[in-house]
Write a protein that holds these residues in place. Structure first.
Motif, PDB file in Angstrom:
ATOM      1  N   LEU A 141    -107.143  18.448 -20.567  1.00 16.11           N
ATOM      2  CA  LEU A 141    -108.531  18.256 -20.976  1.00 16.11           C
ATOM      3  C   LEU A 141    -108.902  19.199 -22.130  1.00 16.11           C
ATOM      4  O   LEU A 141    -109.606  18.797 -23.067  1.00 16.11           O
ATOM      5  N   LEU A 142    -108.443  20.436 -22.054  1.00 18.10           N
ATOM      6  CA  LEU A 142    -108.712  21.383 -23.136  1.00 18.10           C
ATOM      7  C   LEU A 142    -108.090  20.926 -24.457  1.00 18.10           C
ATOM      8  O   LEU A 142    -108.714  21.023 -25.518  1.00 18.10           O
ATOM      9  N   VAL A 143    -106.874  20.415 -24.401  1.00 21.86           N
ATOM     10  CA  VAL A 143    -106.217  19.916 -25.616  1.00 21.86           C
ATOM     11  C   VAL A 143    -106.971  18.714 -26.167  1.00 21.86           C
ATOM     12  O   VAL A 143    -107.216  18.622 -27.384  1.00 21.86           O
ATOM     13  N   LEU A 144    -107.354  17.787 -25.289  1.00 19.40           N
ATOM     14  CA  LEU A 144    -108.090  16.605 -25.749  1.00 19.40           C
ATOM     15  C   LEU A 144    -109.453  16.968 -26.343  1.00 19.40           C
ATOM     16  O   LEU A 144    -109.829  16.463 -27.407  1.00 19.40           O
ATOM     17  N   CYS A 145    -110.178  17.853 -25.675  1.00 17.65           N
ATOM     18  CA  CYS A 145    -111.481  18.283 -26.195  1.00 17.65           C
ATOM     19  C   CYS A 145    -111.324  19.007 -27.527  1.00 17.65           C
ATOM     20  O   CYS A 145    -112.095  18.778 -28.465  1.00 17.65           O
ATOM     21  N   GLY A 146    -110.349  19.893 -27.593  1.00 15.88           N
ATOM     22  CA  GLY A 146    -110.099  20.615 -28.842  1.00 15.88           C
ATOM     23  C   GLY A 146    -109.740  19.666 -29.970  1.00 15.88           C
ATOM     24  O   GLY A 146    -110.203  19.832 -31.106  1.00 15.88           O
ATOM     25  N   ALA A 194    -111.978  19.229 -33.267  1.00 16.31           N
ATOM     26  CA  ALA A 194    -111.323  19.494 -34.549  1.00 16.31           C
ATOM     27  C   ALA A 194    -111.365  18.267 -35.449  1.00 16.31           C
ATOM     28  O   ALA A 194    -111.590  18.386 -36.664  1.00 16.31           O
ATOM     29  N   THR A 195    -111.164  17.084 -34.880  1.00 11.13           N
ATOM     30  CA  THR A 195    -111.236  15.855 -35.676  1.00 11.13           C
ATOM     31  C   THR A 195    -112.627  15.696 -36.280  1.00 11.13           C
ATOM     32  O   THR A 195    -112.766  15.356 -37.466  1.00 11.13           O
ATOM     33  N   GLY A 196    -113.645  15.951 -35.469  1.00 11.70           N
ATOM     34  CA  GLY A 196    -115.018  15.879 -35.976  1.00 11.70           C
ATOM     35  C   GLY A 196    -115.262  16.865 -37.104  1.00 11.70           C
ATOM     36  O   GLY A 196    -115.936  16.551 -38.094  1.00 11.70           O
ATOM     37  N   MET A 197    -114.706  18.049 -36.983  1.00 13.33           N
ATOM     38  CA  MET A 197    -114.881  19.065 -38.026  1.00 13.33           C
ATOM     39  C   MET A 197    -114.147  18.681 -39.312  1.00 13.33           C
ATOM     40  O   MET A 197    -114.641  18.935 -40.415  1.00 13.33           O
ATOM     41  N   LEU A 209    -109.058  24.301 -33.033  1.00  9.68           N
ATOM     42  CA  LEU A 209    -107.945  23.667 -32.330  1.00  9.68           C
ATOM     43  C   LEU A 209    -106.980  24.711 -31.771  1.00  9.68           C
ATOM     44  O   LEU A 209    -106.528  24.605 -30.624  1.00  9.68           O
ATOM     45  N   LEU A 210    -106.692  25.743 -32.545  1.00  8.35           N
ATOM     46  CA  LEU A 210    -105.820  26.820 -32.057  1.00  8.35           C
ATOM     47  C   LEU A 210    -106.434  27.534 -30.849  1.00  8.35           C
ATOM     48  O   LEU A 210    -105.727  27.881 -29.898  1.00  8.35           O
TER      49      LEU A 210
END
Length: 146
Positions: free
Chosen positions: A10-15, A19-22, A35-36
């Motif tokens: 979940l943390l990877v998906l949310c990140g 990050a994609t939005g940014m 993302l890191l």
């Protein structure tokens, strides 16, 4: 075992979503940093950082045979993470008990800490030590057989 990977995934998906939005907004450097950070959180909460947990009864039995210390820990505990990271490769020489998955382990910790579930609690030679210095734990490991 699959449940242990839910939070890190979940943390990877949310990140990734953040990050994609940014990146789409035009801030790729900030996106990479975010993302890191999410990946680091996922790694810290993943089963990879801690050796496989066993039950308190099994840990006590194994410790009686090989003399290695037992570490009672719980996911998300910063002191447990600090102990694990500072022990490095030596961490695999201890018996790890996740008190959130093992009620008997939680009971052992409460007995050792006046009713509190304070972790990490390390049992060395039958004596509990609450939140010991990682160097001290490493010292006690080096005096024991591999």
């Amino acid at each position: 075992m699959m449940r242990a990977w839910i939070l890190p995934m979940l943390l990877v998906l949310c990140g990734s979503a953040v990050a994609t939005g940014m990146v789409l907004k035009g801030t790729p450097t900030t996106a990479a940093a975010v993302l890191l950070a999410f990946l680091a959180l996922a790694g810290v909460n993943s089963p990879l950082i801690f050796p496989r947990s066993i039950g308190a009864g099994e840990a006590q039995r194994r410790s009686a045979v090989d003399g290695r210390p037992i570490v009672y820990w719980r996911p998300g505990c910063t002191y447990c993470i600090r102990l694990r990271l500072r022990l490095g490769r030596h961490a695999r020489r201890l018996h790890w008990v996740n008190i959130w998955r093992d009620p008997a382990g939680a009971a052992e910790v409460r007995v050792a800490n006046d009713g509190n579930e304070t972790v990490p609690t390390v049992i060395v030679a039958g004596r509990p030590h609450t939140n010991p210095d990682p160097a001290w734990v490493r010292e006690n490991l080096s005096s024991r057989p591999r």
